[in-house]
Design an enzyme around this catalytic site. Structure first.
Site, PDB file in Angstrom:
ATOM      1  N   GLN A 261      -0.500  -4.161  -9.100  1.00 40.13           N
ATOM      2  CA  GLN A 261      -0.497  -5.297 -10.028  1.00 40.13           C
ATOM      3  C   GLN A 261      -0.834  -6.606  -9.295  1.00 40.13           C
ATOM      4  O   GLN A 261      -1.294  -7.560  -9.896  1.00 40.13           O
ATOM      5  CB  GLN A 261       0.881  -5.392 -10.703  1.00 40.13           C
ATOM      6  CG  GLN A 261       1.125  -6.595 -11.596  1.00 40.13           C
ATOM      7  CD  GLN A 261       0.217  -6.632 -12.815  1.00 40.13           C
ATOM      8  OE1 GLN A 261      -0.248  -5.591 -13.285  1.00 40.13           O
ATOM      9  NE2 GLN A 261      -0.046  -7.831 -13.327  1.00 40.13           N
TER      10      GLN A 261
ATOM     11  N   HIS B 155       0.836  -1.203   0.000  1.00 39.33           N
ATOM     12  CA  HIS B 155       0.000   0.000   0.000  1.00 39.33           C
ATOM     13  C   HIS B 155       0.878   1.265   0.000  1.00 39.33           C
ATOM     14  O   HIS B 155       0.609   2.221  -0.729  1.00 39.33           O
ATOM     15  CB  HIS B 155      -0.875   0.062   1.258  1.00 39.33           C
ATOM     16  CG  HIS B 155      -1.842  -1.065   1.409  1.00 39.33           C
ATOM     17  ND1 HIS B 155      -1.731  -2.000   2.396  1.00 39.33           N
ATOM     18  CD2 HIS B 155      -2.966  -1.380   0.710  1.00 39.33           C
ATOM     19  CE1 HIS B 155      -2.744  -2.855   2.317  1.00 39.33           C
ATOM     20  NE2 HIS B 155      -3.500  -2.511   1.294  1.00 39.33           N
TER      21      HIS B 155
HETATM   22  P1  AMP Z   1      -6.370  -3.778  -0.504  1.00 36.15           P
HETATM   23  O1  AMP Z   1      -6.227  -2.995   0.766  1.00 36.15           O
HETATM   24  O2  AMP Z   1      -5.923  -5.204  -0.382  1.00 36.15           O
HETATM   25  O3  AMP Z   1      -7.712  -3.596  -1.166  1.00 36.15           O
HETATM   26  O4  AMP Z   1      -5.320  -3.139  -1.514  1.00 36.15           O
HETATM   27  C1  AMP Z   1      -5.336  -1.773  -1.832  1.00 36.15           C
HETATM   28  C2  AMP Z   1      -4.446  -1.544  -3.024  1.00 36.15           C
HETATM   29  O5  AMP Z   1      -3.114  -1.953  -2.703  1.00 36.15           O
HETATM   30  C3  AMP Z   1      -4.876  -2.351  -4.251  1.00 36.15           C
HETATM   31  O6  AMP Z   1      -4.712  -1.551  -5.418  1.00 36.15           O
HETATM   32  C4  AMP Z   1      -3.913  -3.513  -4.230  1.00 36.15           C
HETATM   33  O7  AMP Z   1      -3.687  -4.073  -5.512  1.00 36.15           O
HETATM   34  C5  AMP Z   1      -2.651  -2.841  -3.702  1.00 36.15           C
HETATM   35  N1  AMP Z   1      -1.752  -3.843  -3.130  1.00 36.15           N
HETATM   36  C6  AMP Z   1      -2.070  -4.809  -2.232  1.00 36.15           C
HETATM   37  N2  AMP Z   1      -0.983  -5.582  -1.985  1.00 36.15           N
HETATM   38  C7  AMP Z   1       0.029  -5.107  -2.745  1.00 36.15           C
HETATM   39  C8  AMP Z   1       1.385  -5.478  -2.940  1.00 36.15           C
HETATM   40  N3  AMP Z   1       1.937  -6.513  -2.306  1.00 36.15           N
HETATM   41  N4  AMP Z   1       2.136  -4.751  -3.802  1.00 36.15           N
HETATM   42  C9  AMP Z   1       1.584  -3.690  -4.472  1.00 36.15           C
HETATM   43  N5  AMP Z   1       0.316  -3.295  -4.332  1.00 36.15           N
HETATM   44  C10 AMP Z   1      -0.467  -3.979  -3.486  1.00 36.15           C
END
Ligand code: AMP
Length: 280
Positions: A146, A35
């Site tokens: 991604q 994030h």
């Molecule tokens: P989430 O809180 O899981 O809904 O994720 C929020 C954003 O962070 C989304 O755009 C995810 O794709 C991105 N995200 C989650 N994990 C990762 C990671 N390991 N690397 C890069 N972006 C991430």
């Protein structure tokens, strides 16, 4: 850093600073370096960065999964302050989906495979909340990982189809030292499952190596990934995929770029990961 749960506050700051460029980073909280990498990128490219923390109920098709989703708001806010986010929206579910809410965004074909097939209604919830976030923040750029490759494809499609006036920026997957993709759900893994969870990355790498050695059969690539995961007792495959990254249709014979992706339950926790292999 301004923190609010009210849409009116977001609109007010956004219009008071309408002359500045805005980046938006939607999250469900329990923040990690994945994030933070999105926020850092947004900071580089915009004068103001808005972040939302909202565990969006409409994208969960399993009540248990929703109620057990990890949360630590205090820690999240400390991390956001350190990354110098400007505006943080932490809404209540009732204000996002008030009584008599009845408008949803449905993206069609590309939601029928992979995560969409495994999690009924998931992308309807994602597209709806992201459309609402776009309307509230009106950012010039919105940042996504991604890590959630199909989510990126769905949001890009929605932006095109509904003429949202912004750029979707996709940031690389941030991994732990051993290769496990960072995820809020990793916190739910037992120590033993955490060790086993590396099988997702190993399976993707095995398929990637096979492609680079000339393998062009979709079924054999999917078998290659399965063969890495099946020996891990605590792991249960939901799907493995070697698909066309544009259409998300499974390749029979690889004739372009390949999105390798998979979803695996490890010790009962559902994890996803992917790699985009560019051959052109
Ligand atoms: P989430 O809180 O899981 O809904 O994720 C929020 C954003 O962070 C989304 O755009 C995810 O794709 C991105 N995200 C989650 N994990 C990762 C990671 N390991 N690397 C890069 N972006 C991430």
């Amino acid at each position: 850093m301004k923190i609010t749960k009210h849409i009116a506050d977001i609109r007010q700051q956004r219009s008071a600073e309408a002359h500045l460029s805005w980046g938006l980073v939607p999250t469900m909280g329990y923040l990690h370096e994945g994030h933070l990498s999105l926020i850092q990128r947004a900071k580089q490219e915009n004068e103001r960065v808005g972040v939302s923390i909202f565990v969006n109920p409409t994208q969960f098709n399993d009540a248990n999964d929703l109620s057990s989703y990890p949360q630590d708001l205090e820690r999240d806010l400390a991390l956001l302050k350190a990354t110098r986010a400007d505006l943080v929206w932490i809404p209540d579910a009732n204000s996002v989906y008030p009584k008599n809410f009845q408008t949803y965004v449905t993206v069609e074909n590309i939601t029928s495979a992979l995560e969409g097939a495994a999690r009924s209604g998931h992308f309807r919830g994602v597209a709806t909340i992201v459309a609402k976030l776009f309307n509230v923040f009106q950012p010039q750029r919105a940042y996504f990982g991604q890590k959630d490759a199909q989510q990126v494809a769905v949001i890009r499609q929605m932006v095109r189809d509904l003429n949202f006036n912004l750029n979707v920026v996709v940031c690389p997957t941030i991994r732990e030292a051993d290769g496990l993709a960072m995820s809020s759900r990793n916190a739910k893994l037992s120590p033993a499952a955490r060790k086993d969870a590396i099988c997702l990355y190993e399976a993707l790498n095995a398929a990637k190596t096979a492609i680079h050695s000339g393998e062009r059969s979709g079924p054999r690539l999917r078998e290659r990934m399965q063969s890495v995961i099946q020996p891990v007792e605590a792991a249960k495959i939901d799907y493995v995929s070697a698909a066309n990254p544009q259409t998300l249709e499974e390749w029979e014979k690889i004739e372009g770029d390949v999105l390798l992706s998979l979803a695996v339950f490890v010790g009962g926790i559902r994890l996803i990961d992917n790699m985009l292999i560019e051959l052109n």
